[in-house]
Design a protein around this motif. Structure first.
Motif, PDB file in Angstrom:
ATOM      1  N   GLN A 886       0.837  -1.195   0.000  1.00 22.87           N
ATOM      2  CA  GLN A 886       0.000   0.000   0.000  1.00 22.87           C
ATOM      3  C   GLN A 886       0.872   1.245   0.000  1.00 22.87           C
ATOM      4  OE1 GLN A 886      -3.324   0.357   2.863  1.00 22.87           O
ATOM      5  NE2 GLN A 886      -2.418   2.314   3.415  1.00 22.87           N
ATOM      6  N   LEU A 887       0.554   2.190  -0.893  1.00 22.41           N
ATOM      7  CA  LEU A 887       1.222   3.478  -0.924  1.00 22.41           C
ATOM      8  C   LEU A 887       0.188   4.552  -1.203  1.00 22.41           C
ATOM      9  CD1 LEU A 887       4.589   2.974  -2.837  1.00 22.41           C
ATOM     10  CD2 LEU A 887       4.266   3.350  -0.412  1.00 22.41           C
ATOM     11  N   LYS A 888       0.556   5.767  -0.881  1.00 19.62           N
ATOM     12  CA  LYS A 888      -0.342   6.898  -1.132  1.00 19.62           C
ATOM     13  C   LYS A 888      -0.578   7.043  -2.631  1.00 19.62           C
ATOM     14  CE  LYS A 888      -0.893  11.847  -0.271  1.00 19.62           C
ATOM     15  NZ  LYS A 888      -0.269  13.057   0.309  1.00 19.62           N
ATOM     16  N   ASP A 889      -1.815   6.992  -3.030  1.00 15.69           N
ATOM     17  CA  ASP A 889      -2.176   7.085  -4.447  1.00 15.69           C
ATOM     18  C   ASP A 889      -3.668   7.419  -4.533  1.00 15.69           C
ATOM     19  OD1 ASP A 889      -2.005   6.868  -7.265  1.00 15.69           O
ATOM     20  OD2 ASP A 889      -2.729   4.817  -7.160  1.00 15.69           O
ATOM     21  N   PRO A 890      -4.049   8.672  -4.355  1.00 18.82           N
ATOM     22  CA  PRO A 890      -5.477   9.028  -4.395  1.00 18.82           C
ATOM     23  C   PRO A 890      -6.115   8.572  -5.706  1.00 18.82           C
ATOM     24  CG  PRO A 890      -4.163  10.873  -3.604  1.00 18.82           C
ATOM     25  CD  PRO A 890      -3.191   9.843  -4.104  1.00 18.82           C
ATOM     26  N   ASN A 891      -7.262   7.917  -5.580  1.00 25.00           N
ATOM     27  CA  ASN A 891      -7.986   7.457  -6.749  1.00 25.00           C
ATOM     28  C   ASN A 891      -9.476   7.470  -6.462  1.00 25.00           C
ATOM     29  OD1 ASN A 891      -8.760   4.308  -6.158  1.00 25.00           O
ATOM     30  ND2 ASN A 891      -6.826   4.878  -5.161  1.00 25.00           N
ATOM     31  N   TYR A 892     -10.245   7.525  -7.501  1.00 19.14           N
ATOM     32  CA  TYR A 892     -11.693   7.600  -7.351  1.00 19.14           C
ATOM     33  C   TYR A 892     -12.341   6.891  -8.532  1.00 19.14           C
ATOM     34  CZ  TYR A 892     -11.028  11.330 -10.755  1.00 19.14           C
ATOM     35  OH  TYR A 892     -10.656  12.036 -11.869  1.00 19.14           O
ATOM     36  N   GLY A 893     -13.610   6.529  -8.366  1.00 17.12           N
ATOM     37  CA  GLY A 893     -14.299   5.836  -9.435  1.00 17.12           C
ATOM     38  C   GLY A 893     -15.677   5.400  -9.003  1.00 17.12           C
ATOM     39  N   MET A 894     -16.166   4.327  -9.642  1.00 20.98           N
ATOM     40  CA  MET A 894     -17.513   3.831  -9.415  1.00 20.98           C
ATOM     41  C   MET A 894     -17.481   2.366  -8.994  1.00 20.98           C
ATOM     42  SD  MET A 894     -19.615   6.339  -9.929  1.00 20.98           S
ATOM     43  CE  MET A 894     -21.182   5.470 -10.092  1.00 20.98           C
ATOM     44  N   ILE A 895     -18.481   2.004  -8.209  1.00 22.82           N
ATOM     45  CA  ILE A 895     -18.684   0.631  -7.777  1.00 22.82           C
ATOM     46  C   ILE A 895     -19.889   0.073  -8.530  1.00 22.82           C
ATOM     47  CG2 ILE A 895     -19.287  -0.857  -5.830  1.00 22.82           C
ATOM     48  CD1 ILE A 895     -17.894   1.189  -4.025  1.00 22.82           C
ATOM     49  N   PHE A 896     -19.727  -1.108  -9.098  1.00 29.46           N
ATOM     50  CA  PHE A 896     -20.811  -1.778  -9.812  1.00 29.46           C
ATOM     51  C   PHE A 896     -20.967  -3.178  -9.231  1.00 29.46           C
ATOM     52  CE2 PHE A 896     -18.841   1.229 -12.686  1.00 29.46           C
ATOM     53  CZ  PHE A 896     -19.928   1.933 -13.184  1.00 29.46           C
ATOM     54  N   ARG A 897     -22.181  -3.505  -8.801  1.00 29.73           N
ATOM     55  CA  ARG A 897     -22.454  -4.832  -8.259  1.00 29.73           C
ATOM     56  C   ARG A 897     -23.747  -5.366  -8.878  1.00 29.73           C
ATOM     57  NH1 ARG A 897     -21.125  -2.407  -2.734  1.00 29.73           N
ATOM     58  NH2 ARG A 897     -18.943  -2.928  -2.414  1.00 29.73           N
ATOM     59  N   TYR A 898     -23.731  -6.675  -9.068  1.00 28.96           N
ATOM     60  CA  TYR A 898     -24.937  -7.319  -9.585  1.00 28.96           C
ATOM     61  C   TYR A 898     -25.078  -8.680  -8.927  1.00 28.96           C
ATOM     62  CZ  TYR A 898     -28.075  -9.975 -12.556  1.00 28.96           C
ATOM     63  OH  TYR A 898     -29.106 -10.765 -13.001  1.00 28.96           O
ATOM     64  N   ALA A 899     -26.302  -9.021  -8.548  1.00 32.52           N
ATOM     65  CA  ALA A 899     -26.608 -10.338  -7.988  1.00 32.52           C
ATOM     66  C   ALA A 899     -27.887 -10.825  -8.648  1.00 32.52           C
ATOM     67  CB  ALA A 899     -26.774 -10.257  -6.479  1.00 32.52           C
ATOM     68  N   SER A 900     -27.808 -12.017  -9.237  1.00 34.25           N
ATOM     69  CA  SER A 900     -28.995 -12.582  -9.860  1.00 34.25           C
ATOM     70  C   SER A 900     -30.001 -12.989  -8.789  1.00 34.25           C
ATOM     71  CB  SER A 900     -28.617 -13.781 -10.723  1.00 34.25           C
ATOM     72  OG  SER A 900     -28.055 -14.813  -9.915  1.00 34.25           O
ATOM     73  N   VAL A 906     -23.016 -13.499  -9.228  1.00 35.31           N
ATOM     74  CA  VAL A 906     -22.751 -12.335  -8.383  1.00 35.31           C
ATOM     75  C   VAL A 906     -21.482 -11.669  -8.896  1.00 35.31           C
ATOM     76  CG1 VAL A 906     -22.254 -11.486  -6.075  1.00 35.31           C
ATOM     77  CG2 VAL A 906     -23.836 -13.401  -6.383  1.00 35.31           C
ATOM     78  N   MET A 907     -21.572 -10.371  -9.193  1.00 34.61           N
ATOM     79  CA  MET A 907     -20.406  -9.626  -9.673  1.00 34.61           C
ATOM     80  C   MET A 907     -20.218  -8.402  -8.791  1.00 34.61           C
ATOM     81  SD  MET A 907     -19.643  -7.796 -13.352  1.00 34.61           S
ATOM     82  CE  MET A 907     -20.781  -6.462 -12.970  1.00 34.61           C
ATOM     83  N   ASN A 908     -19.002  -8.192  -8.363  1.00 30.48           N
ATOM     84  CA  ASN A 908     -18.662  -7.048  -7.525  1.00 30.48           C
ATOM     85  C   ASN A 908     -17.416  -6.403  -8.116  1.00 30.48           C
ATOM     86  OD1 ASN A 908     -18.081  -5.208  -5.546  1.00 30.48           O
ATOM     87  ND2 ASN A 908     -18.183  -6.664  -3.847  1.00 30.48           N
ATOM     88  N   SER A 909     -17.543  -5.187  -8.604  1.00 29.41           N
ATOM     89  CA  SER A 909     -16.406  -4.545  -9.278  1.00 29.41           C
ATOM     90  C   SER A 909     -16.231  -3.120  -8.787  1.00 29.41           C
ATOM     91  CB  SER A 909     -16.612  -4.550 -10.802  1.00 29.41           C
ATOM     92  OG  SER A 909     -17.743  -3.771 -11.154  1.00 29.41           O
ATOM     93  N   ARG A 910     -14.984  -2.655  -8.942  1.00 33.51           N
ATOM     94  CA  ARG A 910     -14.622  -1.293  -8.579  1.00 33.51           C
ATOM     95  C   ARG A 910     -13.716  -0.772  -9.691  1.00 33.51           C
ATOM     96  NH1 ARG A 910     -14.063   0.943  -3.232  1.00 33.51           N
ATOM     97  NH2 ARG A 910     -14.647  -1.147  -2.532  1.00 33.51           N
ATOM     98  N   LEU A 911     -14.146   0.251 -10.398  1.00 33.46           N
ATOM     99  CA  LEU A 911     -13.419   0.795 -11.539  1.00 33.46           C
ATOM    100  C   LEU A 911     -13.149   2.272 -11.303  1.00 33.46           C
ATOM    101  CD1 LEU A 911     -15.538  -0.837 -14.394  1.00 33.46           C
ATOM    102  CD2 LEU A 911     -13.503  -1.757 -13.290  1.00 33.46           C
ATOM    103  N   GLY A 912     -11.864   2.658 -11.416  1.00 31.56           N
ATOM    104  CA  GLY A 912     -11.519   4.052 -11.154  1.00 31.56           C
ATOM    105  C   GLY A 912     -10.225   4.446 -11.820  1.00 31.56           C
ATOM    106  N   LYS A 913      -9.682   5.570 -11.418  1.00 32.75           N
ATOM    107  CA  LYS A 913      -8.441   6.083 -11.992  1.00 32.75           C
ATOM    108  C   LYS A 913      -7.717   6.931 -10.971  1.00 32.75           C
ATOM    109  CE  LYS A 913      -8.320   9.582 -14.632  1.00 32.75           C
ATOM    110  NZ  LYS A 913      -8.376  10.527 -15.755  1.00 32.75           N
ATOM    111  N   SER A 914      -6.422   7.062 -11.183  1.00 32.38           N
ATOM    112  CA  SER A 914      -5.591   7.974 -10.398  1.00 32.38           C
ATOM    113  C   SER A 914      -4.640   8.671 -11.354  1.00 32.38           C
ATOM    114  CB  SER A 914      -4.808   7.202  -9.327  1.00 32.38           C
ATOM    115  OG  SER A 914      -3.696   6.547  -9.897  1.00 32.38           O
TER     116      SER A 914
END
Length: 928
Positions: A886-900, A906-914
């Motif tokens: 772990q190192l300092k690296d500010p990042n942001y994005g969206m969380i997408f989850r789906y459960a049938s 069941v899908m759990n994802s986190r997509l973002g950028k820094s």
């Protein structure tokens, strides 16, 4: 009204659903398990991210007024209907009490996912999508995390899952499955270098010559030449390209005479006469055509030393020429030891002394100097030969070796993965006491298998494969264990199933509510014991004493499996030095000396500006100064003139500085390998776990062993303590883990006797110890509390944890984090509408970090499933370079989850950028 009761819900990864009697359902947001580690040199500065998040408390059920109903099967029902009913009963038990229905191996088997009436195939895939741009926070080069971090696949054939109730209040459970795991284990790095060592010795030569024109000898008289006291000095300045000599440059002479007198003189260079040899007139056989009375005389400023033997055997005086060792000995040079210089010596004869000489053959005691000063028509080879006996050569000694290192192969990085294939066989016998409120639990779990450590099947590490496979093979011993009447009960149950008998009825003085309390306490004790085991994977277990009541439990277990240790190994294979190469002329720098009294062209193309200075003073013994001149030579003068107030043609003075360097070398190759990652070692563990009222405890202790303590992928001989960045491992070690917690729950009811508020406090203490600690495997102590506030519409969780690795538990460990207290704080808010908010903070022996996320159920359908979306922000990132660092690296994005709807997908994802690239991860679960 307020009713106080004890919560015995076990801590687990994700929140459970809570249903009130009014049918209201709360779904709490799953909180990520954010574990970190540190890289090279690896240092454990982990924030305390808990491995478990508590489940929501469930109020006690009301006592039932109706008697318990048993499954009724008519005689005409066929075996297939009975099988369906049996699987339904098995799944109903698994949904309530997953840990005594299907034992966990802590790696692949997740009892909470076991749904035998719905699914036979279970798969879970973890993907890491991070891409780090050049000059990121981790390293200068760009890189990507391993795409697939882990994969678990389990298959439970329908015919191999069994549940039955026998006479005598016995319940038999048997589950069997095939399992495959694929997970990232570590990273290896290899580089091959070549070291080139060179020693050299340099000769420095100097000579200066002043000619005495006829006019001077006439004015002095030949009888006075032997009565002269001559003071002479010389110096040289070499200016780098583009650098000019300051206008105020000067030479400061301080000379002590043989009689002790001090001669001092400051001569500004700007005031000294300039001289050049760039004239077209030559000398020829000047001195040879004159008789001794008219022959020029000159003053030789320095003695001469003969290095001409260096050119024996046809050696040329040029860079790259090889000089045989016998030439060196003939010249008086003996090179010493290559690394210590011991044995070095230089003894060369002096061939002529300084003084006033006549420029004629056999008149100056050194015909080589005569040729250099008088003959402008010498060839290069002739001039080089005479040159080596015309200067005062001094040896500067044998220099210490200069070592340069270069890479001969580009560094190679390899990601190593562990493939595990196992087959589980779980046998359980529950026996309820007919008279007492007591449950006896007997279980044997066998999960033998094989493990392979490989780098994409291009390289396979047999040592790590053997270690991990041995830990899995140990589980095969539990396949043949048959304690008590376990196998007999299972065979009896299968016989009744095959003959389409009906299930027996439980006949106990304990009510169904009390039996459920015992079942729940047993399940929670097993879960707590599983959570606090030191093993990373269980290959087999035997619970040989399991006594459960409605308010207490005690389990004694023997387990085998795999113990995980984090390591950083370094190995260097250093080849011996090669023999010394032949001595070569490394560089030659010879200035022109002579000819005197004649002017010949001189070329210095592209040479650095060189300024040479010479001074000569001659006076008689009675103090009469006969000659006092200083001259400056500049090889870049454009004008041709000789500003000397002495009558005579051609060059009447000269100075020379020369350098000759010889060298020899040796070389060797060095192969450096490093591995940062995990080891999986065979281990045996003994566990005592239980509970008393609202207090739960678990103590596990055991030992692990390592058949190859100095070996990891690509390394066979670890440097260990010889390198401060490496960790050392032993062949045998012990581990201990103790955990305890108390659950205090207050349940508030409304006037209709429906619960309206639940408040839970669960303080806990955990100790992890191993007798072979290092900076990657620290013994630690954690303390914390889980606070939960639950309403029918929402719930709030606050989870503070303090963690410390005290020096007393980690003797001889060099780590800056020892004794520091790390703090972790989690806050969760969840509303039944689908809104969830999570935040976590971590601070202590590292820079504070935090993460915030908020999600909402944007779509929910009974047939199509649930879609959850929301933003997140984090101040840190993790990169997989052997460990998750772990190192300092500010990042942001969206969380997408789906459960049938049926939880088959069941899908759990986190997509973002820094600023340093794309950030993302995804977890995918498939069941069918």
């Amino acid at each position: 009204m307020i009713q106080k009761s004890v919560s015995i819900n076990i801590l687990h990864i994700s929140y459970q659903k809570i249903s009130s009697t009014r049918g209201e359902t709360l779904i709490a947001q799953e909180t990520s398990n954010q574990q970190q580690a540190q890289l090279t040199p690896v240092e454990p500065d982990l924030p305390v991210f808990p491995k478990e998040v508590p489940s929501l408390p469930i109020p006690d059920d009301k006592p039932e007024t109706k008697p318990e109903e048993k499954p009724a099967l008519a005689p005409e029902q066929n075996k297939q209907v009975l099988r369906i009913l049996m699987r339904s009963l098995l799944e109903n038990s698994a949904s309530r009490y997953p840990f005594f229905v299907n034992t966990s191996d802590k790696l692949i088997i997740n009892p909470r996912n076991f749904q035998p009436s719905k699914f036979t195939f279970y798969a879970n895939f973890g993907f890491d999508l991070d891409k780090f741009a050049p000059s990121n926070a981790f390293q200068k080069e760009q890189f990507s995390d391993p795409l697939i971090k882990s994969a678990n696949i389990s298959i439970y054939p329908n015919d191999e899952q069994f549940y039955w109730v026998l006479d005598g209040n016995r319940v038999v459970i048997e589950t069997q499955g095939n399992h495959l795991n694929f997970s990232y284990q570590g990273n290896s790095y290899q580089q091959k270098l070549r070291q080139f060592a060179q020693i050299s010795t340099a000769f420095f030569g100097v000579q200066t010559v002043f000619a005495f024109p006829t006019a001077l000898t006439d004015s002095v008289g030949s009888n006075k030449l032997n009565d002269l006291n001559v003071t002479i000095a010389g110096a040289e300045i070499v200016l780098p390209p583009g650098v000019q000599l300051p206008d105020n440059a000067s030479f400061n002479l301080n000379i002590t005479g043989s009689d002790g007198s001090l001669f001092q003189k400051l001569i500004p260079l700007a005031n000294a006469p300039k001289a050049t040899t760039d004239q077209l007139l030559g000398g020829g056989a000047l001195s040879g055509n004159l008789d001794a009375r008219n022959a020029p005389k000159f003053f030789q400023g320095f003695p001469t030393v003969n290095l001409q033997p260096l050119l024996n055997n046809g050696v040329k005086l040029e860079a790259g020429s090889i000089i045989p060792r016998e030439n060196l000995l003939a010249a008086g040079l003996t090179l010493g030891d290559f690394f210590t210089n011991q044995g070095y010596s230089f003894k060369a004869p002096i061939t002529s002394l300084p003084g006033i000489k006549t420029l004629q053959v056999n008149q100056i005691n050194n015909n080589d100097l005569f040729e250099v000063l008088s003959n402008p028509f010498l060839t290069k080879e002739q001039r080089d030969f005479h040159y080596l006996n015309s200067l005062s050569w001094s040896n500067l000694g044998q220099q210490s070796p200069e070592v340069t290192t270069s890479s001969i192969l580009s560094p190679q990085n390899q990601a190593w993965y562990r493939y595990t294939l196992s087959r589980s066989y779980n046998r359980t016998l529950l026996q309820y006491d007919p008279e007492k409120i007591r449950l006896n639990y007997l279980n044997v779990f066998a999960n033998p298998g094989l493990s392979v450590t490989t780098a994409q099947w291009q390289d396979t590490d047999l040592n790590q494969t053997t270690n991990a496979s041995l830990g899995l093979i140990l589980g095969s011993a539990f396949s043949v264990i048959n304690p008590g009447n376990l196998n007999a009960s299972i065979n009896e149950a299968k016989e009744q199933f095959n003959t389409v008998k009906t299930l027996a009825t439980l006949k106990t003085k304990a009510t169904s509510q009390q039996r459920r309390q015992m079942n729940e306490r047993l399940n929670n004790t097993l879960s707590y014991s599983n959570t606090n085991s030191s093993l990373a994977q269980v290959s087999g277990s035997y619970t040989f004493s399991g006594n459960i009541t409605s308010d207490s439990s005690l389990l004694l277990q023997l387990r085998t499996g795999i113990y995980q240790r984090s390591v950083q190994f370094i190995e260097q294979i250093i080849q011996p030095w090669t023999d010394e190469t032949p001595v070569v002329i490394d560089s030659v720098s010879l200035d022109d000396l002579g000819p005197m009294f004649s002017n010949i062209p001189k070329t210095n193309a592209n040479a650095p500006q060189t300024i040479t200075y010479t001074f000569l003073q001659a006076k008689t013994s009675d103090g009469q100064v006969l000659f006092d001149k200083s001259f400056v030579f500049d090889n870049n003068f454009d004008s041709l003139f000789t500003a000397a107030s002495i009558i005579g043609g051609g060059k009447i003075f000269d100075i020379n500085f020369s350098r000759l360097q010889l060298s020899t070398s040796r070389q060797r190759e060095i192969e450096t390998s490093s591995y940062t990652g995990n080891l999986y070692l065979p281990a045996v563990e003994f566990v005592i776990s239980g509970s008393i009222d609202n207090l739960s405890y678990s103590l596990s202790t055991g030992m692990w062993f390592n058949l190859f303590p100095n070996s990891v992928p690509m390394i066979d001989n670890n440097l260990g303590k010889l390198n401060p960045n490496a960790t050392g491992e032993s062949s045998l070690g012990g581990m201990l883990k103790f955990a305890t917690k108390a659950d205090f729950r207050n349940t508030f009811y409304d006037k209709n006797q429906q619960w309206s508020t639940i408040i839970v406090n669960s303080p806990f203490l955990s100790l992890t110890y191993n007798n072979n600690p290092n900076r990657l495997n620290l013994s630690s102590l954690s303390i914390g509390n889980v606070f939960q506030f639950v309403k029918p519409d929402f719930n709030i969780t606050l989870y503070p944890v303090l963690n410390c690795s005290p020096q007393i538990l980690n003797p001889d460990v060099q780590s800056t984090s020892l004794g520091d207290i790390s703090t972790f704080l989690l806050f969760n808010f969840s509303h039944k509408s689908g809104f969830n908010f999570n935040t976590s903070f971590s601070f202590g022996n590292q820079e504070p970090s935090y993460q915030i996320e908020s999600t909402y159920d944007v779509f929910k359908d009974k047939e199509l499933g649930t879609v959850i979306i929301g933003p997140y922000y984090s101040t840190y990132s993790t990169a997989t370079k052997g460990f998750e660092s772990q190192l300092k690296d500010p990042n942001y994005g969206m969380i997408f989850r789906y459960a049938s709807a049926n939880s088959g997908l069941v899908m759990n994802s986190r997509l973002g950028k820094s600023e340093d690239g794309f950030r993302g991860d995804m977890n995918l679960e498939l069941k069918f």
